[in-house]
Write a protein that holds these residues in place. Structure first.
Motif, PDB file in Angstrom:
ATOM      1  N   ASN A 136       1.791  12.287  -7.013  1.00 46.72           N
ATOM      2  CA  ASN A 136       2.429  11.596  -8.144  1.00 46.72           C
ATOM      3  C   ASN A 136       1.803  12.002  -9.467  1.00 46.72           C
ATOM      4  O   ASN A 136       0.649  12.042  -9.692  1.00 46.72           O
ATOM      5  N   CYS A 137       2.351  12.195 -10.605  1.00 51.39           N
ATOM      6  CA  CYS A 137       1.940  12.371 -11.884  1.00 51.39           C
ATOM      7  C   CYS A 137       1.202  11.467 -12.530  1.00 51.39           C
ATOM      8  O   CYS A 137       1.917  10.310 -12.567  1.00 51.39           O
ATOM      9  N   SER A 138       0.077  11.354 -12.904  1.00 54.79           N
ATOM     10  CA  SER A 138      -0.888  10.259 -13.205  1.00 54.79           C
ATOM     11  C   SER A 138      -1.137  10.512 -14.885  1.00 54.79           C
ATOM     12  O   SER A 138      -2.022   9.852 -15.454  1.00 54.79           O
ATOM     13  N   LEU A 139      -0.387  11.536 -15.444  1.00 49.43           N
ATOM     14  CA  LEU A 139      -0.489  11.468 -17.045  1.00 49.43           C
ATOM     15  C   LEU A 139      -0.098  10.457 -17.889  1.00 49.43           C
ATOM     16  O   LEU A 139      -0.490  10.305 -18.916  1.00 49.43           O
ATOM     17  N   CYS A 140       0.932   9.782 -17.306  1.00 50.66           N
ATOM     18  CA  CYS A 140       1.157   8.572 -18.085  1.00 50.66           C
ATOM     19  C   CYS A 140       1.642   7.233 -16.769  1.00 50.66           C
ATOM     20  O   CYS A 140       1.622   7.626 -15.831  1.00 50.66           O
ATOM     21  N   PRO A 141       1.977   6.136 -17.436  1.00 48.96           N
ATOM     22  CA  PRO A 141       2.334   5.248 -16.606  1.00 48.96           C
ATOM     23  C   PRO A 141       3.292   5.150 -15.833  1.00 48.96           C
ATOM     24  O   PRO A 141       3.634   4.505 -14.831  1.00 48.96           O
ATOM     25  N   ALA A 142       4.478   6.347 -15.959  1.00 50.39           N
ATOM     26  CA  ALA A 142       5.400   6.531 -15.432  1.00 50.39           C
ATOM     27  C   ALA A 142       5.136   6.674 -13.932  1.00 50.39           C
ATOM     28  O   ALA A 142       6.046   6.355 -12.938  1.00 50.39           O
ATOM     29  N   GLY A 143       4.217   7.698 -13.655  1.00 50.93           N
ATOM     30  CA  GLY A 143       3.980   8.027 -12.356  1.00 50.93           C
ATOM     31  C   GLY A 143       5.030   8.715 -11.504  1.00 50.93           C
ATOM     32  O   GLY A 143       5.130   8.426 -10.377  1.00 50.93           O
ATOM     33  N   CYS A 144       5.679   9.648 -12.266  1.00 51.42           N
ATOM     34  CA  CYS A 144       6.745  10.240 -11.429  1.00 51.42           C
ATOM     35  C   CYS A 144       6.334  11.194 -10.298  1.00 51.42           C
ATOM     36  O   CYS A 144       5.234  11.817 -10.231  1.00 51.42           O
ATOM     37  N   ALA A 145       7.251  11.075  -9.246  1.00 52.48           N
ATOM     38  CA  ALA A 145       6.907  11.982  -7.989  1.00 52.48           C
ATOM     39  C   ALA A 145       6.818  13.452  -8.170  1.00 52.48           C
ATOM     40  O   ALA A 145       7.717  13.836  -9.125  1.00 52.48           O
ATOM     41  N   THR A 176      10.214   5.132 -17.061  1.00 49.48           N
ATOM     42  CA  THR A 176      10.165   6.454 -16.192  1.00 49.48           C
ATOM     43  C   THR A 176      11.379   7.358 -16.637  1.00 49.48           C
ATOM     44  O   THR A 176      12.608   6.791 -16.592  1.00 49.48           O
ATOM     45  N   PRO A 177      11.259   8.599 -17.127  1.00 49.63           N
ATOM     46  CA  PRO A 177      12.558   9.424 -17.508  1.00 49.63           C
ATOM     47  C   PRO A 177      13.495   9.468 -16.578  1.00 49.63           C
ATOM     48  O   PRO A 177      14.913   9.199 -17.121  1.00 49.63           O
ATOM     49  N   GLY A 178      13.138   9.580 -15.401  1.00 51.46           N
ATOM     50  CA  GLY A 178      14.491   9.757 -14.480  1.00 51.46           C
ATOM     51  C   GLY A 178      15.243   8.537 -14.190  1.00 51.46           C
ATOM     52  O   GLY A 178      16.530   8.534 -14.267  1.00 51.46           O
ATOM     53  N   ALA A 195      13.216  13.678 -11.702  1.00 51.03           N
ATOM     54  CA  ALA A 195      13.147  14.215 -12.760  1.00 51.03           C
ATOM     55  C   ALA A 195      11.520  14.157 -13.353  1.00 51.03           C
ATOM     56  O   ALA A 195      10.767  13.331 -12.770  1.00 51.03           O
ATOM     57  N   LEU A 196      11.082  15.242 -14.164  1.00 43.99           N
ATOM     58  CA  LEU A 196       9.779  15.003 -14.780  1.00 43.99           C
ATOM     59  C   LEU A 196      10.058  15.532 -16.155  1.00 43.99           C
ATOM     60  O   LEU A 196      11.012  16.190 -16.613  1.00 43.99           O
ATOM     61  N   CYS A 197       8.991  14.920 -16.957  1.00 45.61           N
ATOM     62  CA  CYS A 197       9.060  15.466 -18.487  1.00 45.61           C
ATOM     63  C   CYS A 197       8.345  16.465 -18.613  1.00 45.61           C
ATOM     64  O   CYS A 197       7.916  17.256 -17.750  1.00 45.61           O
ATOM     65  N   PRO A 198       8.660  17.174 -19.887  1.00 45.66           N
ATOM     66  CA  PRO A 198       8.011  18.578 -20.092  1.00 45.66           C
ATOM     67  C   PRO A 198       6.537  18.646 -19.910  1.00 45.66           C
ATOM     68  O   PRO A 198       6.028  19.582 -19.257  1.00 45.66           O
ATOM     69  N   PHE A 199       5.919  17.540 -19.998  1.00 50.59           N
ATOM     70  CA  PHE A 199       4.364  17.593 -19.999  1.00 50.59           C
ATOM     71  C   PHE A 199       4.284  17.366 -18.357  1.00 50.59           C
ATOM     72  O   PHE A 199       3.239  17.903 -17.904  1.00 50.59           O
ATOM     73  N   GLY A 200       4.862  16.547 -17.713  1.00 49.66           N
ATOM     74  CA  GLY A 200       4.650  16.786 -16.191  1.00 49.66           C
ATOM     75  C   GLY A 200       4.964  17.894 -15.541  1.00 49.66           C
ATOM     76  O   GLY A 200       4.292  18.394 -14.696  1.00 49.66           O
ATOM     77  N   ILE A 201       5.955  18.790 -16.026  1.00 51.14           N
ATOM     78  CA  ILE A 201       6.472  20.099 -15.456  1.00 51.14           C
ATOM     79  C   ILE A 201       5.071  21.023 -15.357  1.00 51.14           C
ATOM     80  O   ILE A 201       4.782  22.091 -14.458  1.00 51.14           O
TER      81      ILE A 201
HETATM   82  S1  SF4 Z   1       6.158  13.530 -15.601  1.00 46.77           S
HETATM   83 FE1  SF4 Z   1       5.959  12.878 -17.738  1.00 46.77          FE
HETATM   84  S2  SF4 Z   1       6.798  10.928 -17.744  1.00 46.77           S
HETATM   85 FE2  SF4 Z   1       6.437  11.299 -15.592  1.00 46.77          FE
HETATM   86  S3  SF4 Z   1       4.402  10.492 -15.058  1.00 46.77           S
HETATM   87 FE3  SF4 Z   1       4.190  12.584 -15.758  1.00 46.77          FE
HETATM   88  S4  SF4 Z   1       3.804  12.763 -18.168  1.00 46.77           S
HETATM   89 FE4  SF4 Z   1       4.677  10.767 -17.308  1.00 46.77          FE
END
Ligand code: SF4
Length: 583
Positions: free
Chosen positions: A56-65, A192-194, A90-96
């Motif tokens: 799970n992405c921990s870069l922001c509170p969304a925590g996308c899978a 959460t973007p998705g 979905a992932l945002c550009p930073f998550g990718i």
């Molecule tokens: S993919 Fe983007 S929106 Fe999702 S947790 Fe990571 S930084 Fe946040």
């Protein structure tokens, strides 16, 4: 011997023809290619088995899978997890590009661990009866947050501080037909973007913003108001002031305000978003159940906000910047520190934020190197538990903030993530969603060990929903009393919304291309009298700092748009008054 021009030309021509037939330059080209390929500064492409791993992405509170395509142990490509109930693949550009983060060029790689521990012990021993030892946790409700709270309860003068109020407030976007957003970046990093994308077709978005933010440009309707006048519009819609009074303040017309009021009345349910954590909407904004924790953890220090600490009372301050959701102005924090030699320890991966003000900066692992849980996002109506499982190992010498704080308070801790997972498992409630097969199963059908394994191999626990969710208790923010000196400052500050700087590559592109305001830059209307690119000084009541000026016709006169970078956040928040003068 005399050489004439004709002979020189013949020699040059002969040499050129000769070069084509000699193997020397071709050999040189091949060798240069081989040398540069094997030069130690060139990253070697990973070799090994190609497989998918999940986290799970921990870069922001969304925590996308996240699904990580790995070559050997090295993640080389990140994508979303199809079928995930909240992030919807979905992932945002930073998550990718999150796997670039460990290679951040400005990363802090070492720190004075022993000296910090000694200074901390000394500060705790010297703490007077009216003084305190505090932890500032920028992403509350994590398992590490509970360790901080327990550690602060174990100290006589311990305080646990978080940036904002109730983290149990949740928004059910799927129930809204109209979203009225007062400057909230709904389509640009909020929630959460998705999940926001999945719900987007179901609601009409009206964005109230003084400048054309990215959400304003993508909203169904953008209401451009004067900066700082959003409250007047809200008051008029609630019937507390007349539409004419609101029109005077906001710059909207009376018919525009009347049409908006009518639309909200006819197209409900309406969700009103007023700041990143403040929302209202009958049946849409609820109090989410708490993710369970072991009973013995509940003997913990309460969460407080910074304003509740007396000025000049904090002798020792530890700031966990390793996982952040919000940034508090350093000037506000600094007022809380004792005047004589406070000890400030910051856990951070870079020197850009609070590290600039710390006595000791201790380096931490970053995503995807460290195991940390991610509390439910604001748009998750169910309680959740998911772990950002490491995909790569951190460099040697990284500090685990919760272990450091627990040791300072002589609090013995074990494997806290596992303890919490076991506590959740004992409830037998909810479902386990596993990422590799995109399947859900009832938690009661999974053994405790398999639950733990699934959480570490890409999975999340999702609680059952209450049949009748309770409405969130929202705290109203009292209107700020503006100091009289602000009348000397002609500009209203609007902050850019800054996404997490997850990738050195993206950060570099954004900054160098000025697609987003680079740190230390402000945007002003061309009528401001300053030149594009000119150095200037931005001044607020909290202080001054040097900035670069960008002229932008999209910024209305009377407004300064500032990049939400730490140096500028030390001086300003959205809506404060400022002036920008030539140097
Ligand atoms: S993919 Fe983007 S929106 Fe999702 S947790 Fe990571 S930084 Fe946040």
């Amino acid at each position: 011997m005399k050489t004439n021009r004709r002979e020189i030309l013949m020699f040059a021509g002969g040499s050129a023809v000769g070069v084509l037939f000699t193997p020397a330059p071709w050999r040189l080209i091949t060798d240069t290619a081989l040398w540069s390929e094997n030069w130690p500064g060139i990253p070697a492409p990973a070799r090994g088995e190609i497989r998918a791993r999940f986290t799970n992405c921990s870069l922001c509170p969304a925590g996308c899978a996240v699904r990580a395509r790995c070559v050997g142990d090295q993640p080389v490509q990140l994508s979303g997890v199809t079928g995930h109930p909240l992030s919807h693949g979905a992932l945002c550009p930073f998550g990718i590009v999150g796997h670039h983060l460990p290679h951040l060029p400005a990363r802090v790689k070492e720190g004075p661990l022993k000296e910090a521990a000694a200074a901390l012990a000394d500060g705790i021993a010297k703490c007077g009866p009216a003084e305190s030892v505090a932890v500032l946790d920028l992403r509350p409700s994590r398992t590490a947050s509970w360790t901080y709270r327990r550690a602060m309860a174990a100290l006589k003068n311990g305080r646990y501080v978080t940036p904002s109020g109730d983290t149990s407030v949740a928004v059910d976007l799927s129930k809204a037909r109209t979203v009225l957003s007062f400057g909230v970046p709904v389509l640009d990093g909020w929630g959460t973007p998705g999940n926001v994308n999945a719900a987007r077709t179901g609601f009409h978005l009206i964005q109230v913003d003084p400048v054309e933010s990215r959400t304003a440009s993508m909203a169904d309707r953008w209401l451009r108001v004067r900066p700082g006048s959003e409250d007047a519009l809200a008051q008029a819609l609630a019937g507390r002031i007349t539409h004419a009074a609101a029109a005077d303040t906001t710059g909207l017309t009376v018919p525009e305000i009347a049409a908006l009021a009518k639309e909200l009345e006819q197209n409900g349910p309406v969700l009103v978003l007023g700041s990143s954590r403040l929302a209202s909407g009958s049946g849409i904004v609820i109090a989410r159940r708490e993710t369970p924790v072991p009973e013995e953890w509940k003997k913990a220090a309460p969460a407080e906000n910074l304003a509740s600490l007396p000025d000049r009372s904090v002798r020792v301050l530890m700031i966990d910047e390793s996982a952040s959701a919000e940034y508090l102005s350093w000037n506000a924090i600094e007022k809380k520190l004792v005047g004589d030699n406070p000890v400030v320890v910051v856990f951070a991966c870079s020197r850009e934020g609070y590290a600039r003000h710390a006595n000791y900066v201790l380096p931490v692992g970053v995503y995807p190197e460290v195991a940390d849980d991610i509390p439910p996002a604001i748009d998750s109506v169910a309680a959740m538990f998911r772990i950002s499982a490491p995909l790569v190992s951190p460099p040697a010498g990284m500090v685990k903030p919760e272990e450091f704080v627990a040791a300072a308070a002589a609090l013995g801790i074990g494997d806290t993530l596992r303890e919490r997972a076991d506590t959740i498992h004992k409830t037998g409630r909810g479902k386990l969603f596993t990422y590799a097969d995109a399947k859900s199963q009832a938690l009661k059908d999974v053994s405790a060990d398999n639950f733990w394994k699934a959480l570490n191999a890409g999975g999340c626990w999702i609680d059952e929903l209450d049949s009748k969710p309770s409405p969130a208790r929202l705290t109203t923010v009292a209107p700020e009393v503006r100091p009289a000196e602000e009348s000397e400052l002609p500009l209203a500050v609007v902050l850019t919304h800054e996404l997490t700087p997850g990738s050195p590559l993206l950060s570099k592109l954004y900054r160098e291309s000025n697609l987003r305001l680079a740190p230390g830059r402000v945007a002003l209307n061309p009528s401001c009298g300053l030149d594009d690119g000119a150095p200037a000084v931005l001044e607020t009541l909290l202080g001054k700092c040097r900035v670069g000026v960008t002229l932008d016709a999209a910024i209305p006169p009377g407004v300064v748009q500032a990049s939400a970078s730490p140096a500028l956040l030390d001086l300003c928040a959205a809506g404060v008054r400022a002036k920008v003068v030539r140097v």
